[in-house]
Motif scaffolding. Structure first.
Motif, mmCIF file in Angstrom:
data_model
loop_
_atom_site.group_PDB
_atom_site.id
_atom_site.type_symbol
_atom_site.label_atom_id
_atom_site.label_comp_id
_atom_site.label_asym_id
_atom_site.label_seq_id
_atom_site.Cartn_x
_atom_site.Cartn_y
_atom_site.Cartn_z
ATOM 1 N N ILE A 113 0.839 -1.205 0.000
ATOM 2 C CA ILE A 113 0.000 0.000 0.000
ATOM 3 C C ILE A 113 0.869 1.250 0.000
ATOM 4 C CG2 ILE A 113 -1.603 1.350 1.419
ATOM 5 C CD1 ILE A 113 -3.010 -1.298 2.094
ATOM 6 N N GLN A 114 1.947 1.227 0.766
ATOM 7 C CA GLN A 114 2.870 2.369 0.756
ATOM 8 C C GLN A 114 3.483 2.566 -0.631
ATOM 9 O OE1 GLN A 114 3.406 4.581 3.444
ATOM 10 N NE2 GLN A 114 1.589 3.444 4.064
ATOM 11 N N LEU A 115 3.760 1.480 -1.315
ATOM 12 C CA LEU A 115 4.346 1.549 -2.647
ATOM 13 C C LEU A 115 3.363 2.114 -3.663
ATOM 14 C CD1 LEU A 115 6.750 0.694 -4.560
ATOM 15 C CD2 LEU A 115 5.529 -1.488 -4.835
ATOM 16 N N LEU A 116 2.074 1.766 -3.529
ATOM 17 C CA LEU A 116 1.086 2.076 -4.558
ATOM 18 C C LEU A 116 0.243 3.302 -4.260
ATOM 19 C CD1 LEU A 116 -0.285 -1.526 -5.261
ATOM 20 C CD2 LEU A 116 1.432 -0.282 -6.586
ATOM 21 N N LYS A 117 0.289 3.834 -3.048
ATOM 22 C CA LYS A 117 -0.708 4.816 -2.615
ATOM 23 C C LYS A 117 -0.722 6.090 -3.457
ATOM 24 C CE LYS A 117 2.224 6.858 0.993
ATOM 25 N NZ LYS A 117 2.338 7.123 2.439
ATOM 26 N N ASP A 118 0.409 6.483 -4.002
ATOM 27 C CA ASP A 118 0.465 7.691 -4.824
ATOM 28 C C ASP A 118 0.829 7.368 -6.267
ATOM 29 O OD1 ASP A 118 -0.117 9.515 -2.676
ATOM 30 O OD2 ASP A 118 1.915 9.145 -1.931
ATOM 31 N N ASP A 119 0.565 6.119 -6.665
ATOM 32 C CA ASP A 119 1.019 5.634 -7.965
ATOM 33 C C ASP A 119 -0.068 5.650 -9.033
ATOM 34 O OD1 ASP A 119 3.432 4.983 -9.036
ATOM 35 O OD2 ASP A 119 3.329 2.838 -8.615
ATOM 36 N N GLY A 120 -1.250 6.165 -8.699
ATOM 37 C CA GLY A 120 -2.314 6.225 -9.690
ATOM 38 C C GLY A 120 -3.089 4.938 -9.865
ATOM 39 N N ILE A 121 -2.955 3.993 -8.924
ATOM 40 C CA ILE A 121 -3.724 2.749 -8.982
ATOM 41 C C ILE A 121 -5.135 3.030 -8.473
ATOM 42 C CG2 ILE A 121 -3.860 0.365 -8.221
ATOM 43 C CD1 ILE A 121 -1.474 1.036 -10.068
ATOM 44 N N ALA A 122 -6.149 2.636 -9.235
ATOM 45 C CA ALA A 122 -7.529 3.006 -8.903
ATOM 46 C C ALA A 122 -8.097 2.238 -7.729
ATOM 47 C CB ALA A 122 -8.420 2.811 -10.123
ATOM 48 N N GLY A 123 -7.710 0.955 -7.599
ATOM 49 C CA GLY A 123 -8.369 0.133 -6.592
ATOM 50 C C GLY A 123 -7.431 -0.787 -5.846
ATOM 51 N N HIS A 124 -7.827 -1.118 -4.626
ATOM 52 C CA HIS A 124 -7.101 -2.086 -3.802
ATOM 53 C C HIS A 124 -8.154 -2.977 -3.156
ATOM 54 C CE1 HIS A 124 -4.962 -3.830 -0.382
ATOM 55 N NE2 HIS A 124 -3.828 -3.474 -0.948
ATOM 56 N N VAL A 125 -8.259 -4.210 -3.634
ATOM 57 C CA VAL A 125 -9.256 -5.152 -3.124
ATOM 58 C C VAL A 125 -8.516 -6.373 -2.593
ATOM 59 C CG1 VAL A 125 -11.244 -6.584 -3.690
ATOM 60 C CG2 VAL A 125 -11.012 -4.329 -4.712
ATOM 61 N N THR A 126 -8.712 -6.663 -1.321
ATOM 62 C CA THR A 126 -7.965 -7.722 -0.645
ATOM 63 C C THR A 126 -8.716 -9.046 -0.725
ATOM 64 O OG1 THR A 126 -7.059 -6.101 0.894
ATOM 65 C CG2 THR A 126 -6.882 -8.417 1.512
ATOM 66 N N PHE A 127 -8.006 -10.071 -1.123
ATOM 67 C CA PHE A 127 -8.507 -11.438 -1.265
ATOM 68 C C PHE A 127 -8.406 -12.106 0.105
ATOM 69 C CE2 PHE A 127 -8.316 -15.197 -4.338
ATOM 70 C CZ PHE A 127 -8.186 -16.189 -3.404
ATOM 71 N N THR A 128 -9.561 -12.414 0.711
ATOM 72 C CA THR A 128 -9.568 -12.948 2.074
ATOM 73 C C THR A 128 -10.097 -14.374 2.093
ATOM 74 O OG1 THR A 128 -10.299 -12.521 4.355
ATOM 75 C CG2 THR A 128 -11.852 -11.973 2.613
ATOM 76 N N SER A 129 -9.466 -15.233 2.904
ATOM 77 C CA SER A 129 -9.837 -16.659 2.977
ATOM 78 C C SER A 129 -9.945 -17.134 4.424
ATOM 79 C CB SER A 129 -8.805 -17.521 2.233
ATOM 80 O OG SER A 129 -9.025 -17.529 0.860
ATOM 81 N N GLY A 130 -10.632 -16.385 5.257
ATOM 82 C CA GLY A 130 -10.861 -16.830 6.631
ATOM 83 C C GLY A 130 -10.342 -15.862 7.665
ATOM 84 N N TRP A 131 -11.043 -15.793 8.826
ATOM 85 C CA TRP A 131 -10.758 -14.761 9.826
ATOM 86 C C TRP A 131 -10.321 -15.289 11.185
ATOM 87 C CZ3 TRP A 131 -16.249 -13.048 8.329
ATOM 88 C CH2 TRP A 131 -16.224 -12.410 7.084
ATOM 89 N N GLU A 132 -10.487 -16.583 11.429
ATOM 90 C CA GLU A 132 -10.101 -17.086 12.754
ATOM 91 C C GLU A 132 -8.574 -17.145 12.884
ATOM 92 O OE1 GLU A 132 -11.989 -17.423 15.262
ATOM 93 O OE2 GLU A 132 -13.965 -17.386 14.339
ATOM 94 N N TRP A 133 -8.111 -17.491 14.098
ATOM 95 C CA TRP A 133 -6.686 -17.598 14.403
ATOM 96 C C TRP A 133 -5.935 -16.291 14.132
ATOM 97 C CZ3 TRP A 133 -5.124 -21.445 17.342
ATOM 98 C CH2 TRP A 133 -5.944 -22.585 17.416
ATOM 99 N N GLY A 134 -6.627 -15.180 14.427
ATOM 100 C CA GLY A 134 -5.988 -13.871 14.321
ATOM 101 C C GLY A 134 -6.048 -13.249 12.952
ATOM 102 N N TYR A 135 -6.612 -13.940 11.966
ATOM 103 C CA TYR A 135 -6.597 -13.381 10.618
ATOM 104 C C TYR A 135 -7.559 -12.221 10.439
ATOM 105 C CZ TYR A 135 -3.020 -16.312 8.778
ATOM 106 O OH TYR A 135 -1.795 -16.869 8.537
#
Length: 619
Positions: free
Chosen positions: A332-354
């Motif tokens: 995110i630090q690399l891309l935040k001012d780079d003109g990238i339109a979107g950042h969508v995170t691929f998530t596969s589960g939330w337990e065990w601290g995720y």
């Protein structure tokens, strides 16, 4: 039609400013939220709650609400928030049997729709505006459209952009197909019929995968006219935005019209800048960053990284991998001012601290200002917040240990389990995740295997070193409590349990790896007693870890029957994503592999290869 680059104007529109000023002496204060869009006002309300009043929306089912007797904010302040991307949110990977897979597709799941809406609320409260998920071909076409329309409309009312992820004709893991290759019906007729059915649901956009599957042919190159047909159909007839998916597998991508956006997907806990990212046959992911830069000026370009990876890498083992936080922060630090339109995170589960990784990403994706001073956030900010400021040095040490041993020394190739296909014979033994550089087969050969045994012993020594150092840091962190709020105590306990089980996994793998290196009792440096002793110790470690699993299962947020037991699902798997964790399946299998000298894919197999490959999707 898509917005044209640059997209910076959209991030400013969705931002907000909060100011406070006294009304009159002793008469109270006025707090004003200013924004240029309704979404900006909503972001401002939740920004005030989170960043000024201390509310925390950790998880869809866990919100921390502070209690105050008096107004705690100064009478005058100026606070601003600006999203770093025009579109930011999450991709729910429903090809995997995760928390919301069944609720998204099965109207009969108790409280399923409510769970979906809780997640939608969580996204909005954390400043996200995008939600997408894979459509599965197992959805019941008689009843799914009205069911999905209800929660998609709810998401739209809450200001979210909603996306359906589909394929032209992907075989694997029950992916929705616009056409079946061997069906006796023209491809255009199939595409018309299937897309028409799907877009009865009011999705804002559609993402399309044009491959037949991982390491399978790319239909965009084999059938370019069908690619153009479906893109034009969705964009022109149905007036929906359309994107093409990419994967971390390096391919020579075909062209696309400028109205079609692109999602560029990376995997696991590697960043775009990492020198080594040995996944899916790559040395690193630098080519993906190049692709992002090449596409951003000509069409809408989104980055699509992962916050967890199921199957055999982390959540199914289980492991709590801190490098996810570091890599997602760095990207995110690399891309935040780079003109990238979107950042969508691929998530596969939330337990065990995720859940903490996903929640942290929502914080990483905003730029916040107290007056004119930018508020600093780091990769470990939320961990330090939960455990107290005096825990910062310990968290720094924990991060460095995982970076050094798991990434730099590639111990993740041993901590993660073997993938199902990796244990198949050549040429089917495709590798998806980091590979180990030695062979247990060759290690058993009395003379030729000496190099492999030596390397395995060296790796085992590193695993033991990581175990001892990481376990010690976890013990120290366990003493840090931050504040004494009960809910936060529960969250801290979950993270500590996840760290302990990660350390124990390293110890267990050290023992089974050593036993695997010396399993041939006819070797001069081995004995049957020695191997039995190692396996007995491994069993003891596993049983200690199973005690942690039993404690943690008591506080899973969703029913055990749905996420941690055998059950029928809409996916290729007949169990929930935490089923392998429930009995530490991979740990026990490794013990049995050494005992039985069985290292093939069909030994103690829980995977249905035909379902995963999806050959039924041909016709």
């Amino acid at each position: 039609m898509l917005h044209k680059p640059p997209f910076k104007v959209l991030t400013k529109l969705h931002g907000y400013r909060i100011t406070s000023a006294p009304i009159a002496e002793g008469a109270g204060v006025t707090v004003t939220i200013e924004a240029e869009t309704p979404q900006g006002i909503v972001n401002g309300i939740y920004g005030l709650l989170q960043h000024k009043l201390g509310f925390r929306f950790y998880h869809p089912k866990e919100t921390y609400i502070p209690i105050y007797e008096d107004w705690i904010l100064p009478s005058r302040f100026d606070f601003k928030g600006e999203p770093l991307f025009a579109y930011q949110g999450f991709h729910m990977h429903t090809m995997h049997p995760v928390e919301l897979t069944e609720p998204l597709f099965n109207p009969d799941i108790p409280f399923g729709k409510e769970d979906v809406k809780q997640y939608i609320d969580w996204l909005v409260r954390n400043g996200q505006n995008t939600f997408q998920f894979w459509i599965l071909r197992t959805a019941d076409r008689r009843i799914w459209v009205p069911y999905a329309t209800d929660y998609i409309n709810y998401a739209k009312r809450r200001g979210l952009q909603t996306g359906a992820v589909i394929s032209l004709s992907t075989l694997q893991q029950k992916a929705f197909q616009a056409m079946e290759l061997l069906r006796p019906e023209s491809y255009e007729q199939q595409i018309d019929r299937n897309v028409g059915w799907l877009l009865q649901v009011p999705f804002d956009y559609v993402c399309i995968d044009f491959t037949m599957g991982e390491f399978l042919p790319d239909l965009a190159r084999l059938l370019p006219d069908k690619k153009r047909y479906i893109l034009d159909l969705i964009s022109r007839k149905y007036k929906r935005r359309v994107y093409e998916n990419t994967h971390v597998i390096k391919r020579e991508y075909s062209g696309a019209p400028s109205y079609a956006g692109i999602l560029i997907h990376s995997v696991m806990f590697y960043s775009l800048a990492d020198k080594n990212a040995p996944v899916y046959g790559n040395d690193n992911l630098h080519f993906m960053y190049k692709m992002l830069k090449e596409n951003k000026s000509s069409r809408e370009t989104w980055y699509w990284p992962e916050s967890s990876y199921w199957v055999t890498f982390d959540t199914s083992v289980p492991l709590f991998l801190l490098p996810y936080l570091q890599s997602r922060y760095d990207d995110i630090q690399l891309l935040k001012d780079d003109g990238i339109a979107g950042h969508v995170t691929f998530t596969s589960g939330w337990e065990w601290g995720y859940w903490l990784i996903d929640y942290s990403i929502t914080r990483f994706s905003w730029r916040l200002y107290d007056g004119t001073v930018e508020r600093r956030i780091s990769e470990d900010s939320l961990l330090t917040e939960l455990f107290g400021k005096d825990s910062a040095k310990l968290w720094h040490k924990a991060f460095l240990l995982q970076e050094k041993y798991l990434k730099d020394n590639n111990l993740i190739s041993l901590m993660a389990a073997k993938t199902p296909f990796e244990e198949l014979p050549y040429p089917f033994n495709r590798s998806f995740q980091p590979e180990d550089s030695v062979s247990v087969f060759k290690a058993a050969i009395p003379f030729l295997g000496s190099r492999h045994r030596e390397k395995m012993q060296s790796q085992a020594d590193m695993l033991d070193e990581f175990y001892r150092r990481f376990y010690a840091v976890t013990q120290q962190l366990e003493k840090h409590h931050g504040d004494t709020v009960f809910m936060k105590d529960t969250l801290r306990s979950e993270i500590i349990n996840a760290m302990y089980i990660t350390a124990l996994r390293a110890k267990h793998r050290q023992l089974t790896l050593t036993a695997a290196a010396h399993r041939n009792v006819y070797l001069s440096d081995s004995s049957e007693f020695y191997i039995e002793s190692l396996l007995e110790q491994a069993k003891h470690v596993r049983e200690k870890a199973e005690e942690i699993v039993r404690r943690q299962e008591l506080i899973y947020r969703y029913p055990l029957s749905l996420i941690a037991r055998r059950t029928e699902t809409h996916t290729s798997y007949n169990f929930g994503y935490l089923y392998p964790v429930s009995g530490l399946y991979f740990w026990q299998r490794e013990e049995e592999q050494v005992t039985k000298s069985r290292f093939d894919a069909f030994f103690m197999n829980i995977w249905d290869f035909t379902k995963t490959l999806g050959l039924d999707g041909l016709f």
